[in-house]
Scaffold this motif. Structure first.
Motif, PDB file in Angstrom:
ATOM      1  N   GLY A 147     -71.638 -35.751  52.099  1.00  0.00           N
ATOM      2  CA  GLY A 147     -70.735 -36.305  51.103  1.00  0.00           C
ATOM      3  C   GLY A 147     -70.829 -35.660  49.737  1.00  0.00           C
ATOM      4  O   GLY A 147     -70.312 -36.209  48.747  1.00  0.00           O
ATOM      5  N   ARG A 148     -71.453 -34.499  49.665  1.00  0.00           N
ATOM      6  CA  ARG A 148     -71.553 -33.798  48.384  1.00  0.00           C
ATOM      7  C   ARG A 148     -70.183 -33.247  47.974  1.00  0.00           C
ATOM      8  O   ARG A 148     -69.337 -32.972  48.829  1.00  0.00           O
ATOM      9  CB  ARG A 148     -72.562 -32.647  48.473  1.00  0.00           C
ATOM     10  CG  ARG A 148     -73.999 -33.095  48.652  1.00  0.00           C
ATOM     11  CD  ARG A 148     -74.940 -31.905  48.815  1.00  0.00           C
ATOM     12  NE  ARG A 148     -76.309 -32.335  49.049  1.00  0.00           N
ATOM     13  CZ  ARG A 148     -77.212 -32.537  48.087  1.00  0.00           C
ATOM     14  NH1 ARG A 148     -76.891 -32.304  46.814  1.00  0.00           N
ATOM     15  NH2 ARG A 148     -78.425 -32.940  48.383  1.00  0.00           N
ATOM     16  N   THR A 149     -69.999 -33.035  46.695  1.00  0.00           N
ATOM     17  CA  THR A 149     -68.777 -32.418  46.187  1.00  0.00           C
ATOM     18  C   THR A 149     -68.982 -30.911  46.083  1.00  0.00           C
ATOM     19  O   THR A 149     -69.996 -30.443  45.558  1.00  0.00           O
ATOM     20  CB  THR A 149     -68.410 -32.977  44.803  1.00  0.00           C
ATOM     21  OG1 THR A 149     -68.170 -34.387  44.921  1.00  0.00           O
ATOM     22  CG2 THR A 149     -67.154 -32.302  44.262  1.00  0.00           C
ATOM     23  N   PHE A 150     -68.017 -30.167  46.577  1.00  0.00           N
ATOM     24  CA  PHE A 150     -68.075 -28.707  46.511  1.00  0.00           C
ATOM     25  C   PHE A 150     -67.541 -28.243  45.165  1.00  0.00           C
ATOM     26  O   PHE A 150     -66.411 -28.560  44.783  1.00  0.00           O
ATOM     27  CB  PHE A 150     -67.249 -28.104  47.648  1.00  0.00           C
ATOM     28  CG  PHE A 150     -67.266 -26.599  47.677  1.00  0.00           C
ATOM     29  CD1 PHE A 150     -68.429 -25.910  47.966  1.00  0.00           C
ATOM     30  CD2 PHE A 150     -66.115 -25.867  47.423  1.00  0.00           C
ATOM     31  CE1 PHE A 150     -68.456 -24.530  48.008  1.00  0.00           C
ATOM     32  CE2 PHE A 150     -66.119 -24.480  47.461  1.00  0.00           C
ATOM     33  CZ  PHE A 150     -67.299 -23.809  47.743  1.00  0.00           C
ATOM     34  N   ILE A 151     -68.353 -27.511  44.432  1.00  0.00           N
ATOM     35  CA  ILE A 151     -67.954 -26.936  43.147  1.00  0.00           C
ATOM     36  C   ILE A 151     -67.573 -25.481  43.402  1.00  0.00           C
ATOM     37  O   ILE A 151     -68.427 -24.640  43.672  1.00  0.00           O
ATOM     38  CB  ILE A 151     -69.098 -27.019  42.115  1.00  0.00           C
ATOM     39  CG1 ILE A 151     -69.617 -28.459  41.977  1.00  0.00           C
ATOM     40  CG2 ILE A 151     -68.628 -26.472  40.768  1.00  0.00           C
ATOM     41  CD1 ILE A 151     -68.603 -29.442  41.446  1.00  0.00           C
ATOM     42  N   HIS A 152     -66.271 -25.201  43.339  1.00  0.00           N
ATOM     43  CA  HIS A 152     -65.781 -23.874  43.734  1.00  0.00           C
ATOM     44  C   HIS A 152     -66.157 -22.806  42.704  1.00  0.00           C
ATOM     45  O   HIS A 152     -66.137 -23.057  41.499  1.00  0.00           O
ATOM     46  CB  HIS A 152     -64.258 -23.897  43.902  1.00  0.00           C
ATOM     47  CG  HIS A 152     -63.750 -22.799  44.791  1.00  0.00           C
ATOM     48  ND1 HIS A 152     -63.624 -21.497  44.361  1.00  0.00           N
ATOM     49  CD2 HIS A 152     -63.373 -22.796  46.098  1.00  0.00           C
ATOM     50  CE1 HIS A 152     -63.177 -20.744  45.344  1.00  0.00           C
ATOM     51  NE2 HIS A 152     -63.021 -21.504  46.415  1.00  0.00           N
ATOM     52  N   PRO A 153     -66.477 -21.599  43.171  1.00  0.00           N
ATOM     53  CA  PRO A 153     -66.884 -20.544  42.235  1.00  0.00           C
ATOM     54  C   PRO A 153     -65.770 -19.985  41.357  1.00  0.00           C
ATOM     55  O   PRO A 153     -66.046 -19.483  40.266  1.00  0.00           O
ATOM     56  CB  PRO A 153     -67.456 -19.456  43.149  1.00  0.00           C
ATOM     57  CG  PRO A 153     -66.850 -19.703  44.494  1.00  0.00           C
ATOM     58  CD  PRO A 153     -66.663 -21.182  44.585  1.00  0.00           C
ATOM     59  N   PHE A 154     -64.502 -20.018  41.805  1.00  0.00           N
ATOM     60  CA  PHE A 154     -63.464 -19.393  40.990  1.00  0.00           C
ATOM     61  C   PHE A 154     -62.091 -20.044  41.070  1.00  0.00           C
ATOM     62  O   PHE A 154     -61.171 -19.632  40.360  1.00  0.00           O
ATOM     63  CB  PHE A 154     -63.327 -17.898  41.313  1.00  0.00           C
ATOM     64  CG  PHE A 154     -62.937 -17.594  42.738  1.00  0.00           C
ATOM     65  CD1 PHE A 154     -61.609 -17.573  43.125  1.00  0.00           C
ATOM     66  CD2 PHE A 154     -63.900 -17.297  43.693  1.00  0.00           C
ATOM     67  CE1 PHE A 154     -61.236 -17.269  44.430  1.00  0.00           C
ATOM     68  CE2 PHE A 154     -63.554 -16.991  45.001  1.00  0.00           C
ATOM     69  CZ  PHE A 154     -62.220 -16.978  45.373  1.00  0.00           C
ATOM     70  N   GLU A 155     -61.912 -21.052  41.889  1.00  0.00           N
ATOM     71  CA  GLU A 155     -60.582 -21.607  42.110  1.00  0.00           C
ATOM     72  C   GLU A 155     -60.491 -23.049  41.624  1.00  0.00           C
ATOM     73  O   GLU A 155     -61.395 -23.853  41.878  1.00  0.00           O
ATOM     74  CB  GLU A 155     -60.245 -21.547  43.610  1.00  0.00           C
ATOM     75  CG  GLU A 155     -58.921 -22.194  44.011  1.00  0.00           C
ATOM     76  CD  GLU A 155     -57.700 -21.330  43.717  1.00  0.00           C
ATOM     77  OE1 GLU A 155     -56.622 -21.624  44.236  1.00  0.00           O
ATOM     78  OE2 GLU A 155     -57.856 -20.347  42.964  1.00  0.00           O
ATOM     79  N   GLY A 156     -59.403 -23.382  40.915  1.00  0.00           N
ATOM     80  CA  GLY A 156     -59.150 -24.762  40.581  1.00  0.00           C
ATOM     81  C   GLY A 156     -59.078 -25.053  39.090  1.00  0.00           C
ATOM     82  O   GLY A 156     -59.471 -24.248  38.241  1.00  0.00           O
ATOM     83  N   HIS A 157     -58.579 -26.240  38.802  1.00  0.00           N
ATOM     84  CA  HIS A 157     -58.307 -26.663  37.428  1.00  0.00           C
ATOM     85  C   HIS A 157     -59.559 -26.625  36.549  1.00  0.00           C
ATOM     86  O   HIS A 157     -59.517 -26.116  35.424  1.00  0.00           O
ATOM     87  CB  HIS A 157     -57.722 -28.076  37.439  1.00  0.00           C
ATOM     88  CG  HIS A 157     -57.457 -28.637  36.077  1.00  0.00           C
ATOM     89  ND1 HIS A 157     -56.307 -28.345  35.361  1.00  0.00           N
ATOM     90  CD2 HIS A 157     -58.191 -29.464  35.292  1.00  0.00           C
ATOM     91  CE1 HIS A 157     -56.347 -28.968  34.205  1.00  0.00           C
ATOM     92  NE2 HIS A 157     -57.475 -29.654  34.131  1.00  0.00           N
ATOM     93  N   ASN A 158     -60.679 -27.159  37.031  1.00  0.00           N
ATOM     94  CA  ASN A 158     -61.875 -27.233  36.191  1.00  0.00           C
ATOM     95  C   ASN A 158     -62.464 -25.859  35.905  1.00  0.00           C
ATOM     96  O   ASN A 158     -63.022 -25.633  34.825  1.00  0.00           O
ATOM     97  CB  ASN A 158     -62.922 -28.135  36.848  1.00  0.00           C
ATOM     98  CG  ASN A 158     -62.541 -29.595  36.784  1.00  0.00           C
ATOM     99  OD1 ASN A 158     -62.049 -30.080  35.774  1.00  0.00           O
ATOM    100  ND2 ASN A 158     -62.751 -30.315  37.879  1.00  0.00           N
ATOM    101  N   VAL A 159     -62.355 -24.946  36.873  1.00  0.00           N
ATOM    102  CA  VAL A 159     -62.814 -23.573  36.634  1.00  0.00           C
ATOM    103  C   VAL A 159     -61.993 -22.940  35.515  1.00  0.00           C
ATOM    104  O   VAL A 159     -62.537 -22.379  34.551  1.00  0.00           O
ATOM    105  CB  VAL A 159     -62.691 -22.725  37.912  1.00  0.00           C
ATOM    106  CG1 VAL A 159     -63.041 -21.266  37.615  1.00  0.00           C
ATOM    107  CG2 VAL A 159     -63.597 -23.267  39.007  1.00  0.00           C
ATOM    108  N   THR A 160     -60.676 -23.038  35.630  1.00  0.00           N
ATOM    109  CA  THR A 160     -59.800 -22.459  34.609  1.00  0.00           C
ATOM    110  C   THR A 160     -59.983 -23.140  33.265  1.00  0.00           C
ATOM    111  O   THR A 160     -59.980 -22.487  32.218  1.00  0.00           O
ATOM    112  CB  THR A 160     -58.336 -22.549  35.071  1.00  0.00           C
ATOM    113  OG1 THR A 160     -58.165 -21.719  36.228  1.00  0.00           O
ATOM    114  CG2 THR A 160     -57.372 -22.101  33.986  1.00  0.00           C
TER     115      THR A 160
END
Length: 329
Positions: A147-160
Protein backbone atom coordinates in the motif's frame (compact mmCIF):
# COMPACT_ATOMS: atom_id res chain seq x y z
CA UNK A 1 -3.58 17.89 -21.13
CA UNK A 2 -6.14 19.84 -19.14
CA UNK A 3 -5.25 23.42 -18.30
CA UNK A 4 -5.93 22.93 -14.59
CA UNK A 5 -3.21 20.25 -14.46
CA UNK A 6 -0.49 22.71 -15.45
CA UNK A 7 1.11 24.54 -12.50
CA UNK A 8 0.69 28.30 -12.51
CA UNK A 9 3.27 30.78 -11.26
CA UNK A 10 1.19 31.17 -8.09
CA UNK A 11 1.08 27.38 -7.65
CA UNK A 12 4.85 27.28 -7.88
CA UNK A 13 5.28 30.13 -5.42
CA UNK A 14 3.04 28.36 -2.92
CA UNK A 15 4.97 25.14 -3.44
CA UNK A 16 8.22 26.98 -2.80
CA UNK A 17 6.86 28.17 0.55
CA UNK A 18 5.74 24.63 1.43
CA UNK A 19 9.20 23.13 0.92
CA UNK A 20 11.32 26.13 1.95
CA UNK A 21 12.39 24.71 5.31
CA UNK A 22 13.51 21.43 3.71
CA UNK A 23 15.58 22.72 0.76
CA UNK A 24 18.33 25.17 -0.08
CA UNK A 25 17.62 28.15 -2.28
CA UNK A 26 20.65 27.37 -4.40
CA UNK A 27 22.83 30.21 -5.69
CA UNK A 28 23.72 31.38 -9.17
CA UNK A 29 27.24 32.26 -10.23
CA UNK A 30 28.61 34.30 -13.12
CA UNK A 31 31.25 32.11 -14.79
CA UNK A 32 34.18 34.24 -15.84
CA UNK A 33 37.41 32.49 -16.76
CA UNK A 34 40.09 32.39 -19.40
CA UNK A 35 39.53 28.72 -20.26
CA UNK A 36 35.83 29.27 -20.84
CA UNK A 37 36.55 32.39 -22.91
CA UNK A 38 38.96 30.39 -25.09
CA UNK A 39 36.16 27.96 -25.87
CA UNK A 40 33.19 30.28 -26.42
CA UNK A 41 34.62 33.81 -26.80
CA UNK A 42 34.92 36.80 -24.51
CA UNK A 43 31.45 38.26 -24.96
CA UNK A 44 29.17 35.39 -23.99
CA UNK A 45 27.90 35.84 -20.43
CA UNK A 46 27.36 32.52 -18.63
CA UNK A 47 25.39 32.18 -15.41
CA UNK A 48 25.30 28.82 -13.63
CA UNK A 49 22.37 27.80 -11.43
CA UNK A 50 24.17 25.69 -8.83
CA UNK A 51 21.49 23.14 -7.97
CA UNK A 52 24.24 20.66 -7.19
CA UNK A 53 24.28 22.35 -3.76
CA UNK A 54 20.71 21.19 -3.12
CA UNK A 55 20.01 18.94 -0.15
CA UNK A 56 20.40 15.29 -1.15
CA UNK A 57 22.56 16.46 -4.03
CA UNK A 58 20.11 17.22 -6.85
CA UNK A 59 17.01 19.06 -8.01
CA UNK A 60 14.90 15.94 -7.47
CA UNK A 61 14.54 16.76 -3.77
CA UNK A 62 11.97 19.43 -4.63
CA UNK A 63 9.50 17.12 -6.36
CA UNK A 64 10.04 14.30 -3.87
CA UNK A 65 9.09 16.60 -1.01
CA UNK A 66 5.96 17.80 -2.78
CA UNK A 67 4.95 14.24 -3.65
CA UNK A 68 5.06 13.21 0.01
CA UNK A 69 3.50 16.44 1.29
CA UNK A 70 0.51 15.77 -0.99
CA UNK A 71 -0.29 12.49 0.81
CA UNK A 72 -2.99 12.22 3.44
CA UNK A 73 -2.22 10.85 6.91
CA UNK A 74 -3.20 7.28 6.05
CA UNK A 75 -0.99 7.22 2.94
CA UNK A 76 1.94 8.65 4.88
CA UNK A 77 1.52 5.91 7.46
CA UNK A 78 1.84 3.27 4.72
CA UNK A 79 5.04 4.82 3.42
CA UNK A 80 6.46 5.48 -0.05
CA UNK A 81 8.51 3.71 -2.68
CA UNK A 82 10.50 4.82 -5.72
CA UNK A 83 12.65 3.55 -8.59
CA UNK A 84 16.00 5.06 -9.42
CA UNK A 85 19.58 4.55 -10.51
CA UNK A 86 20.59 7.12 -7.91
CA UNK A 87 19.47 10.71 -7.56
CA UNK A 88 15.74 10.11 -7.19
CA UNK A 89 16.26 7.33 -4.65
CA UNK A 90 18.46 9.62 -2.59
CA UNK A 91 15.96 12.49 -2.88
CA UNK A 92 12.98 10.34 -1.84
CA UNK A 93 14.97 8.89 1.04
CA UNK A 94 15.87 12.37 2.26
CA UNK A 95 12.34 13.71 1.81
CA UNK A 96 10.81 10.74 3.61
CA UNK A 97 13.18 11.14 6.54
CA UNK A 98 12.55 14.88 6.71
CA UNK A 99 8.77 14.36 6.77
CA UNK A 100 8.72 11.34 9.06
CA UNK A 101 7.63 8.80 6.44
CA UNK A 102 9.00 5.29 5.84
CA UNK A 103 10.69 4.74 2.48
CA UNK A 104 11.51 1.54 0.59
CA UNK A 105 13.35 2.41 -2.62
CA UNK A 106 14.23 0.13 -5.52
CA UNK A 107 17.58 0.80 -7.17
CA UNK A 108 19.01 -0.65 -10.35
CA UNK A 109 21.79 -3.21 -10.09
CA UNK A 110 23.98 -0.78 -12.03
CA UNK A 111 23.58 1.91 -9.34
CA UNK A 112 26.83 3.30 -8.01
CA UNK A 113 27.50 1.89 -4.52
CA UNK A 114 28.04 5.42 -3.21
CA UNK A 115 24.50 6.35 -4.27
CA UNK A 116 23.08 3.24 -2.64
CA UNK A 117 24.93 4.18 0.55
CA UNK A 118 23.58 7.73 0.37
CA UNK A 119 19.98 6.52 0.19
CA UNK A 120 20.55 4.18 3.12
CA UNK A 121 22.14 7.00 5.11
CA UNK A 122 18.80 8.82 5.03
CA UNK A 123 17.13 5.80 6.60
CA UNK A 124 15.52 4.19 3.56
CA UNK A 125 15.35 0.47 2.95
CA UNK A 126 17.09 -0.15 -0.35
CA UNK A 127 16.27 -3.10 -2.60
CA UNK A 128 18.46 -3.85 -5.63
CA UNK A 129 16.03 -4.79 -8.37
CA UNK A 130 17.93 -5.52 -11.59
CA UNK A 131 17.51 -3.40 -14.73
CA UNK A 132 15.07 -0.52 -15.21
CA UNK A 133 11.97 -2.51 -16.26
CA UNK A 134 12.56 -5.06 -13.50
CA UNK A 135 12.84 -2.29 -10.93
CA UNK A 136 9.57 -0.70 -12.03
CA UNK A 137 7.87 -4.10 -11.83
CA UNK A 138 9.20 -4.63 -8.33
CA UNK A 139 8.01 -1.19 -7.23
CA UNK A 140 4.54 -1.98 -8.59
CA UNK A 141 4.55 -5.16 -6.52
CA UNK A 142 5.52 -3.21 -3.42
CA UNK A 143 2.68 -0.75 -4.02
CA UNK A 144 0.19 -3.60 -4.46
CA UNK A 145 1.33 -5.63 -1.46
CA UNK A 146 2.20 -2.90 1.04
CA UNK A 147 0.00 0.00 0.00
CA UNK A 148 2.94 2.36 -0.37
CA UNK A 149 2.66 5.39 -2.65
CA UNK A 150 4.92 5.42 -5.68
CA UNK A 151 6.85 8.68 -6.05
CA UNK A 152 7.65 8.93 -9.76
CA UNK A 153 11.14 10.06 -10.80
CA UNK A 154 10.09 12.40 -13.62
CA UNK A 155 6.38 12.24 -14.47
CA UNK A 156 3.42 14.07 -12.97
CA UNK A 157 2.10 17.28 -11.47
CA UNK A 158 4.18 17.24 -8.27
CA UNK A 159 7.42 16.61 -10.15
CA UNK A 160 6.76 19.55 -12.46
CA UNK A 161 5.61 21.72 -9.58
CA UNK A 162 8.87 20.97 -7.79
CA UNK A 163 11.03 21.93 -10.74
CA UNK A 164 8.85 24.98 -11.33
CA UNK A 165 10.14 26.29 -7.99
CA UNK A 166 13.64 25.98 -9.44
CA UNK A 167 12.49 27.78 -12.59
CA UNK A 168 11.21 30.73 -10.58
CA UNK A 169 14.48 30.90 -8.66
CA UNK A 170 16.71 31.09 -11.71
CA UNK A 171 14.48 33.63 -13.42
CA UNK A 172 14.55 35.89 -10.37
CA UNK A 173 18.25 35.37 -9.62
CA UNK A 174 19.78 35.43 -13.09
CA UNK A 175 17.30 37.16 -15.39
CA UNK A 176 16.97 38.56 -17.87
CA UNK A 177 18.57 35.85 -20.01
CA UNK A 178 18.67 35.37 -23.76
CA UNK A 179 18.94 31.59 -23.42
CA UNK A 180 18.57 28.90 -20.78
CA UNK A 181 20.05 25.40 -21.21
CA UNK A 182 18.41 22.56 -19.29
CA UNK A 183 19.54 18.91 -19.07
CA UNK A 184 16.83 16.48 -20.18
CA UNK A 185 16.34 12.87 -19.12
CA UNK A 186 12.72 11.96 -18.54
CA UNK A 187 11.84 15.64 -18.76
CA UNK A 188 10.86 16.28 -15.15
CA UNK A 189 13.44 19.04 -14.70
CA UNK A 190 12.75 20.72 -18.02
CA UNK A 191 8.96 20.50 -17.68
CA UNK A 192 8.80 22.85 -14.72
CA UNK A 193 11.80 25.07 -15.43
CA UNK A 194 10.83 25.71 -19.04
CA UNK A 195 7.20 26.32 -18.06
CA UNK A 196 8.16 29.07 -15.61
CA UNK A 197 10.85 30.53 -17.88
CA UNK A 198 8.42 31.02 -20.75
CA UNK A 199 6.08 32.96 -18.46
CA UNK A 200 8.62 34.99 -16.47
CA UNK A 201 11.18 35.55 -19.27
CA UNK A 202 9.17 35.20 -22.50
CA UNK A 203 12.05 36.45 -24.64
CA UNK A 204 14.40 33.76 -23.33
CA UNK A 205 15.01 30.84 -25.69
CA UNK A 206 14.91 27.49 -23.89
CA UNK A 207 17.22 24.67 -24.98
CA UNK A 208 16.99 21.09 -23.79
CA UNK A 209 20.03 18.82 -24.02
CA UNK A 210 20.14 15.00 -23.90
CA UNK A 211 22.97 12.48 -24.08
CA UNK A 212 23.22 11.02 -27.59
CA UNK A 213 22.88 7.54 -26.12
CA UNK A 214 19.66 8.34 -24.26
CA UNK A 215 17.64 10.52 -26.62
CA UNK A 216 14.08 9.44 -25.78
CA UNK A 217 12.79 13.01 -25.70
CA UNK A 218 14.34 13.90 -29.07
CA UNK A 219 12.75 10.82 -30.61
CA UNK A 220 9.45 11.70 -28.94
CA UNK A 221 9.55 15.25 -30.35
CA UNK A 222 10.17 13.82 -33.81
CA UNK A 223 7.35 11.29 -33.50
CA UNK A 224 4.90 13.68 -31.87
CA UNK A 225 4.28 11.31 -28.97
CA UNK A 226 6.26 9.64 -26.17
CA UNK A 227 8.74 7.02 -27.32
CA UNK A 228 10.59 4.17 -25.62
CA UNK A 229 14.25 3.28 -26.17
CA UNK A 230 15.43 -0.26 -26.70
CA UNK A 231 18.84 0.56 -25.24
CA UNK A 232 20.32 3.33 -23.09
CA UNK A 233 24.05 3.86 -23.44
CA UNK A 234 25.58 6.92 -21.75
CA UNK A 235 27.81 7.88 -18.84
CA UNK A 236 25.07 10.35 -17.83
CA UNK A 237 22.95 7.71 -16.11
CA UNK A 238 20.83 10.36 -14.39
CA UNK A 239 19.62 11.37 -17.87
CA UNK A 240 18.96 7.81 -19.00
CA UNK A 241 15.36 6.73 -18.43
CA UNK A 242 14.33 4.39 -21.24
CA UNK A 243 11.18 6.30 -22.17
CA UNK A 244 9.34 9.59 -22.25
CA UNK A 245 5.88 9.85 -20.67
CA UNK A 246 2.85 11.99 -21.60
CA UNK A 247 2.76 14.70 -18.94
CA UNK A 248 6.42 15.72 -18.96
CA UNK A 249 6.62 15.19 -22.74
CA UNK A 250 3.66 17.52 -23.31
CA UNK A 251 5.11 20.31 -21.20
CA UNK A 252 8.58 19.93 -22.69
CA UNK A 253 7.20 20.00 -26.23
CA UNK A 254 5.17 23.12 -25.44
CA UNK A 255 7.99 25.09 -23.79
CA UNK A 256 11.36 23.93 -25.15
CA UNK A 257 12.38 25.87 -28.26
CA UNK A 258 15.14 23.50 -29.36
CA UNK A 259 16.25 20.05 -28.26
CA UNK A 260 19.74 18.75 -29.02
CA UNK A 261 22.11 15.96 -28.04
CA UNK A 262 25.72 15.79 -26.88
CA UNK A 263 28.16 12.88 -26.86
CA UNK A 264 29.68 11.28 -23.80
CA UNK A 265 33.08 12.62 -24.87
CA UNK A 266 31.67 16.14 -24.93
CA UNK A 267 30.20 15.61 -21.46
CA UNK A 268 33.57 14.44 -20.13
CA UNK A 269 35.25 17.50 -21.60
CA UNK A 270 32.68 19.76 -19.95
CA UNK A 271 33.15 17.99 -16.62
CA UNK A 272 36.87 18.65 -16.85
CA UNK A 273 36.38 22.35 -17.61
CA UNK A 274 33.90 22.75 -14.74
CA UNK A 275 36.40 21.10 -12.42
CA UNK A 276 39.47 22.97 -13.64
CA UNK A 277 37.98 26.45 -13.78
CA UNK A 278 34.91 26.43 -11.53
CA UNK A 279 36.23 23.83 -9.05
CA UNK A 280 32.93 21.95 -9.36
CA UNK A 281 33.02 18.14 -9.18
CA UNK A 282 29.82 17.34 -11.06
CA UNK A 283 28.22 14.13 -12.23
CA UNK A 284 27.95 13.72 -16.03
CA UNK A 285 24.29 14.80 -16.19
CA UNK A 286 25.16 18.14 -14.63
CA UNK A 287 27.77 18.82 -17.31
CA UNK A 288 25.41 18.25 -20.25
CA UNK A 289 24.33 21.90 -20.48
CA UNK A 290 27.93 23.10 -20.49
CA UNK A 291 28.77 20.51 -23.16
CA UNK A 292 25.99 21.94 -25.33
CA UNK A 293 27.29 25.49 -24.95
CA UNK A 294 30.87 24.46 -25.73
CA UNK A 295 29.76 22.51 -28.80
CA UNK A 296 26.56 22.74 -30.85
CA UNK A 297 25.33 26.00 -29.29
CA UNK A 298 28.63 27.89 -29.18
CA UNK A 299 28.14 29.98 -32.32
CA UNK A 300 24.38 30.36 -31.95
CA UNK A 301 24.71 31.80 -28.44
CA UNK A 302 27.86 33.87 -28.99
CA UNK A 303 27.56 37.22 -27.24
CA UNK A 304 24.34 36.20 -25.47
CA UNK A 305 23.36 36.07 -21.80
CA UNK A 306 23.18 32.32 -21.16
CA UNK A 307 21.96 30.40 -18.13
CA UNK A 308 22.88 26.76 -17.49
CA UNK A 309 21.36 24.52 -14.84
CA UNK A 310 23.93 22.41 -12.99
CA UNK A 311 21.40 19.87 -11.84
CA UNK A 312 23.24 17.66 -9.33
CA UNK A 313 26.37 15.94 -8.21
CA UNK A 314 25.79 12.57 -6.59
CA UNK A 315 29.08 11.13 -7.76
CA UNK A 316 31.89 9.54 -5.80
CA UNK A 317 35.46 10.75 -6.13
CA UNK A 318 36.77 7.54 -7.79
CA UNK A 319 34.14 7.64 -10.53
CA UNK A 320 34.67 11.36 -11.08
CA UNK A 321 38.43 10.92 -11.32
CA UNK A 322 38.07 7.98 -13.72
CA UNK A 323 35.79 9.96 -16.06
CA UNK A 324 38.23 12.89 -16.10
CA UNK A 325 41.14 10.54 -16.84
CA UNK A 326 39.17 9.13 -19.77
CA UNK A 327 38.82 12.64 -21.18
CA UNK A 328 42.53 13.39 -20.79
CA UNK A 329 43.61 10.07 -22.34
Amino acid sequence: MQLEQIPSIEDARQAAVAIASFINKTPVHQWQGSKLAERIGQNTQVTLKLELFQRAGSFKTRGALLGILALDEAARARGVTAVSAGNHAIAVSYAAQALGVDAKVVMQSSANPARVAAAKAYGAEVIIGGDGPACFALAEKIVAEEGRTFIHPFEGHNVTLGTATLGIEICEQAGPLDALIIPVGGGGLASGVALMTKQLMPDCKVYGVEPAGADSMSRSFAAGEPQRLEKVETIADSLGPPMALPYSFGLCRANIDQLLTVTDDAIRSAMLLLFDEMKLAVEPAAAAGTAALLGPLRDELAGKRVGIIICGTNIDRKTHAALLRDDEA
